[in-house]
Design an enzyme around this catalytic site. Structure first.
Site, PDB file in Angstrom:
ATOM      1  CE  LYS A  22       0.857   1.284   4.623  1.00  0.00           C
ATOM      2  NZ  LYS A  22       1.597   2.422   4.940  1.00  0.00           N
ATOM      3  N   GLY A  62       4.941  -6.183   5.990  1.00  0.00           N
ATOM      4  CA  GLY A  62       4.693  -7.284   7.291  1.00  0.00           C
ATOM      5  C   GLY A  62       3.269  -7.454   7.481  1.00  0.00           C
ATOM      6  CB  ALA A 103       1.223  -7.695   2.814  1.00  0.00           C
ATOM      7  CG  ASP A 105      -1.022   0.159   8.267  1.00  0.00           C
ATOM      8  OD1 ASP A 105      -1.416   0.975   8.868  1.00  0.00           O
ATOM      9  OD2 ASP A 105       0.308   0.422   7.824  1.00  0.00           O
TER      10      ASP A 105
HETATM   11  O1  C5P Z   1      -0.440  -1.290  14.787  1.00  0.00           O
HETATM   12  P1  C5P Z   1       1.086  -1.444  14.452  1.00  0.00           P
HETATM   13  O2  C5P Z   1       1.418  -2.637  15.470  1.00  0.00           O
HETATM   14  O3  C5P Z   1       1.371  -1.711  13.100  1.00  0.00           O
HETATM   15  O4  C5P Z   1       1.869  -0.294  14.917  1.00  0.00           O
HETATM   16  C1  C5P Z   1       3.340  -0.318  15.132  1.00  0.00           C
HETATM   17  C2  C5P Z   1       3.605   0.914  16.000  1.00  0.00           C
HETATM   18  O5  C5P Z   1       3.484   2.069  15.233  1.00  0.00           O
HETATM   19  C3  C5P Z   1       2.724   1.039  17.183  1.00  0.00           C
HETATM   20  O6  C5P Z   1       3.701   0.350  18.358  1.00  0.00           O
HETATM   21  C4  C5P Z   1       3.022   2.502  17.534  1.00  0.00           C
HETATM   22  O7  C5P Z   1       4.419   3.043  18.133  1.00  0.00           O
HETATM   23  C5  C5P Z   1       2.785   3.115  16.106  1.00  0.00           C
HETATM   24  N1  C5P Z   1       1.592   3.518  15.574  1.00  0.00           N
HETATM   25  C6  C5P Z   1       1.012   4.685  16.333  1.00  0.00           C
HETATM   26  N2  C5P Z   1      -0.143   4.907  15.740  1.00  0.00           N
HETATM   27  C7  C5P Z   1      -1.031   4.387  15.138  1.00  0.00           C
HETATM   28  C8  C5P Z   1      -0.315   3.151  14.360  1.00  0.00           C
HETATM   29  C9  C5P Z   1       0.883   2.860  14.792  1.00  0.00           C
HETATM   30  O8  C5P Z   1       1.573   5.517  17.109  1.00  0.00           O
HETATM   31  N3  C5P Z   1      -2.137   4.679  14.508  1.00  0.00           N
END
Ligand code: C5P
Length: 298
Positions: free
Chosen positions: A10, A104, A106, A138
């Protein structure tokens, strides 16, 4: 017996980021567009238990332990359906690793769909999306593909209409950027400022719906771009090189460091890709189109 699922990368055509929440996440208005770079995830029964392997130019950068989102997807689905995750997950990786293109994520969405098919779990779309949201912000979008607005952490999706095909060039950088590190840098850069509530841009949504590349280019925005540039100043030269070669618009993809260039035709994209390839400002260049279909059993 095995099942293979193809999952797209994406780019975020708008990434509006709010202030850090008490849980550390940030509220987003995240306009996702799936593009034609794919990982393929193949699952096969494994009598010795869960195992992950990976092939591709970046394979050495992919963790093969239980932290891998594909492994976590298999574990979560198995636990919900009272079985063991005795599966070999093989990832044929074409999406840049730690590149801001949801590679990741995906793999997490792909493994989930593949295990559901292999095990005959029959999980509903709703349950699959719930597990995706548990895996990462994501991951739900990787499952659905196309284009969507993600609210909350980015996991609450509304599908968006897209009225045409957009031509993109992606410039891959030498080393990845950590998403949490980029959000921390965003927090540092915005400290003491009044960070507005993230909202989707009506002009950008209209440009997507019309398939109008010029209008979309004029409205591309990534609130994480200053943070990514602060951590990786060399990306400014890549953005300049693609813009000088005729891209309509340029931005960092998600948390970076991949940079994305919107072009007004396949021919213009080839020209921009050629110029970026010889610019000495990136590791590799890929030209492709969006929107692309979400995770699909092949
Ligand atoms: O949700 P995901 O594990 O992919 O997010 C990875 C990191 O990115 C989170 O631990 C956070 O630090 C940051 N993040 C964030 N706000 C979001 C999505 C991700 O701060 N909306």
């Amino acid at each position: 017996m095995s099942v293979t699922v193809r999952v797209p990368a994406k780019v975020n055509v708008q990434l509006a980021v709010g202030a850090a929440r008490p849980d550390g996440f940030h509220d987003l208005a995240n306009v996702f567009l799936a593009v034609g770079l794919y990982d393929e995830i193949t699952v096969t029964p494994s009598p010795d238990g869960l195992r992950v392997t990976c092939e591709g130019p970046d394979a050495g950068l992919v963790p093969l332990d239980e932290s891998n989102l594909a492994a976590r997807a298999a574990v979560l689905l198995a636990a919900r359906h009272g079985r063991t995750p005795d599966v070999h997950v093989h990832i044929a990786k074409d999406i840049p690793v730690a590149g801001g293109m949801a590679g990741g994520s995906a793999d997490g969405a792909g493994a989930l769909l593949a295990c559901d098919a292999l095990w005959g779990t029959g999980a509903s779309r709703e349950e699959l999306l719930e597990i995706c949201a548990e895996l990462g912000s994501d991951v739900p979008f990787s499952l659905v593909g196309g284009a969507a607005l993600g609210l909350g952490r980015g996991e609450r999706l509304t599908p968006l209409e897209v009225g045409g095909t957009f031509h993109w060039v992606f410039a891959l950088a030498d080393a990845g950027l950590s998403t949490p590190a980029v959000f921390r840098e965003f927090d540092r850069l915005t400290q003491g400022t009044d960070v507005p509530e993230p909202v989707a841009s009506p002009d950008l949504l209209a440009a997507l719906a019309k398939g109008d590349a010029h209008a979309l280019a004029a409205n591309l925005v990534n609130d994480l771009q200053p943070a990514a540039l602060s951590l990786r100043p060399s990306l400014a030269a890549t953005l300049d090189a693609g813009t000088a070669a005729g891209a309509l618009g340029a931005l960092v993809s998600g948390s970076g460091p991949t940079t994305a260039f919107l072009c007004d035709s396949a021919e213009a994209a080839r020209k921009v890709a050629g110029a970026l390839g010889t610019s000495g400002t990136c590791r590799a260049v890929r030209a492709t189109q969006g929107p692309a279909e979400g995770a699909t059993v092949v």
